[in-house]
Scaffold this motif. Sequence first.
Motif, mmCIF file in Angstrom:
data_model
loop_
_atom_site.group_PDB
_atom_site.id
_atom_site.type_symbol
_atom_site.label_atom_id
_atom_site.label_comp_id
_atom_site.label_asym_id
_atom_site.label_seq_id
_atom_site.Cartn_x
_atom_site.Cartn_y
_atom_site.Cartn_z
ATOM 1 N N UNK A 1 0.553 -1.187 -0.002
ATOM 2 C CA UNK A 1 0.072 -0.020 -0.016
ATOM 3 C C UNK A 1 0.881 1.344 0.039
ATOM 4 N N UNK A 2 1.996 1.237 1.033
ATOM 5 C CA UNK A 2 2.803 2.379 0.982
ATOM 6 C C UNK A 2 3.475 2.557 -0.600
ATOM 7 N N UNK A 3 3.737 1.619 -0.913
ATOM 8 C CA UNK A 3 4.342 1.609 -2.464
ATOM 9 C C UNK A 3 3.605 2.296 -3.525
ATOM 10 N N UNK A 4 2.478 1.909 -3.351
ATOM 11 C CA UNK A 4 1.374 2.642 -4.158
ATOM 12 C C UNK A 4 1.099 3.937 -3.876
ATOM 13 N N UNK A 5 1.109 4.567 -2.585
ATOM 14 C CA UNK A 5 0.989 5.701 -2.441
ATOM 15 C C UNK A 5 2.256 6.573 -2.962
ATOM 16 N N UNK A 6 3.516 6.047 -2.679
ATOM 17 C CA UNK A 6 4.731 6.872 -3.055
ATOM 18 C C UNK A 6 4.619 7.165 -4.657
ATOM 19 N N UNK A 7 3.781 6.133 -5.403
ATOM 20 C CA UNK A 7 3.713 6.453 -6.975
ATOM 21 C C UNK A 7 2.811 7.623 -7.197
ATOM 22 N N UNK A 8 1.943 8.068 -6.233
ATOM 23 C CA UNK A 8 1.031 9.296 -6.399
ATOM 24 C C UNK A 8 1.913 10.496 -5.763
ATOM 25 N N UNK A 9 2.791 10.598 -5.228
ATOM 26 C CA UNK A 9 3.178 11.782 -4.574
ATOM 27 C C UNK A 9 3.509 13.103 -5.511
ATOM 28 N N UNK A 10 3.858 12.685 -6.870
ATOM 29 C CA UNK A 10 4.269 13.870 -7.719
ATOM 30 C C UNK A 10 2.911 14.653 -7.924
ATOM 31 N N UNK A 11 1.772 14.146 -7.705
ATOM 32 C CA UNK A 11 0.519 15.323 -7.820
ATOM 33 C C UNK A 11 0.502 15.953 -6.797
ATOM 34 N N UNK A 12 1.063 15.909 -5.694
ATOM 35 C CA UNK A 12 1.122 16.748 -4.626
ATOM 36 C C UNK A 12 2.198 17.590 -4.453
ATOM 37 N N UNK A 13 3.259 17.394 -5.054
ATOM 38 C CA UNK A 13 4.706 18.046 -4.894
ATOM 39 C C UNK A 13 5.068 18.580 -6.264
ATOM 40 N N UNK A 14 5.617 19.752 -6.088
ATOM 41 C CA UNK A 14 6.277 20.369 -7.090
ATOM 42 C C UNK A 14 7.267 20.029 -7.747
ATOM 43 N N UNK A 15 7.653 19.801 -8.923
ATOM 44 C CA UNK A 15 8.840 19.304 -9.524
ATOM 45 C C UNK A 15 10.125 19.800 -8.941
ATOM 46 N N UNK A 16 11.131 18.860 -9.039
ATOM 47 C CA UNK A 16 12.458 19.305 -8.666
ATOM 48 C C UNK A 16 13.229 19.716 -9.797
ATOM 49 N N UNK A 17 14.108 20.860 -9.241
ATOM 50 C CA UNK A 17 15.045 21.243 -10.421
ATOM 51 C C UNK A 17 16.049 20.188 -11.029
ATOM 52 N N UNK A 18 16.426 20.529 -12.075
ATOM 53 C CA UNK A 18 17.241 19.634 -12.815
ATOM 54 C C UNK A 18 18.645 19.372 -11.915
ATOM 55 N N UNK A 19 19.162 20.466 -11.120
ATOM 56 C CA UNK A 19 20.223 20.431 -10.618
ATOM 57 C C UNK A 19 20.173 19.855 -9.012
ATOM 58 N N UNK A 20 19.203 19.216 -8.583
ATOM 59 C CA UNK A 20 18.888 18.790 -7.454
ATOM 60 C C UNK A 20 20.064 17.484 -7.178
ATOM 61 N N UNK A 21 20.477 17.341 -5.832
ATOM 62 C CA UNK A 21 21.196 16.208 -5.465
ATOM 63 C C UNK A 21 20.227 15.501 -4.467
ATOM 64 N N UNK A 22 20.960 14.489 -3.934
ATOM 65 C CA UNK A 22 20.241 13.638 -2.743
ATOM 66 C C UNK A 22 21.223 12.998 -1.758
ATOM 67 N N UNK A 23 20.745 12.940 -0.661
ATOM 68 C CA UNK A 23 21.425 12.016 0.292
ATOM 69 C C UNK A 23 20.555 11.152 1.235
ATOM 70 N N UNK A 24 21.108 10.054 1.735
ATOM 71 C CA UNK A 24 20.330 9.423 2.612
ATOM 72 C C UNK A 24 20.937 9.595 3.936
ATOM 73 N N UNK A 25 20.127 9.822 5.109
ATOM 74 C CA UNK A 25 20.684 9.959 6.412
ATOM 75 C C UNK A 25 20.149 8.707 7.295
ATOM 76 N N UNK A 26 20.693 8.448 8.430
ATOM 77 C CA UNK A 26 20.129 7.733 9.454
ATOM 78 C C UNK A 26 20.245 8.510 10.603
#
Length: 220
Positions: free
Chosen positions: A129-154
């Motif tokens: 169910x959570x994976x399916x909800x992830x697939x719909x997040x774009x409808x609620x969020x603005x597009x990211x810019x092309x120069x974005x980067x990412x990290x993962x924190x714990x």
Amino acid sequence: MIEFIHFFVMSQCQIVSCDILLEFLEIAFNGILFYRNLYPKEIFGRKKIYGIAVNISQHPEVNQYIKNILETIRELIIYDEKCVKNINLVFYDSKKLIVEKYVFHLFDFKFDAKELDPYFLKTEEALRTLCLKLSMTNAYLNPLSEDCTFTIEIDTHEAAHIAISENPKCEDFPWITKSESTDELNIMRNNLLPLTTINTEYLGLQMYVITHDNESNNDI
């Protein structure tokens, strides 16, 4: 230096429950990167899990980074199953300011609940169910810019951080302590998009997105 040695041996049930969590995180990380268009769609392949099709990166460097993250999480859970509080996938703009943060808040994780859910069916259905909800997040969020980067924190406690720093399995992927900046604290006061809360016999997980854009705070 004191070598980190842990003599805890996981049972088969504990191995499976840990593997399910890590498998979900791998799918979620890949899904977020796919849906938020951080990389070209061509670097992703399709596989089926939980009865649904998911997108998995085929890029060696991205895959190695995620693999290192998951290996660290596994070793932290082996050290202390309660020591992982939050796992954050964070997007930054070109000025290194946070624009979006996906938070996996792990408020409960049980190694052994086989009498209540012996085949992990409830947990896997909740993760589907959570994976399916992830697939719909774009409808609620603005597009990211092309120069974005990412990290993962714990988010863990100091003793666990020291232990993982001394763990030979993690020595090729060093972790550093991060202090919250003023910009990050400001973002924490902005919009929150809740995704879902999982609360099964094995897993208590709340997932949400923090963004500084003027998005709707309605649940998906």
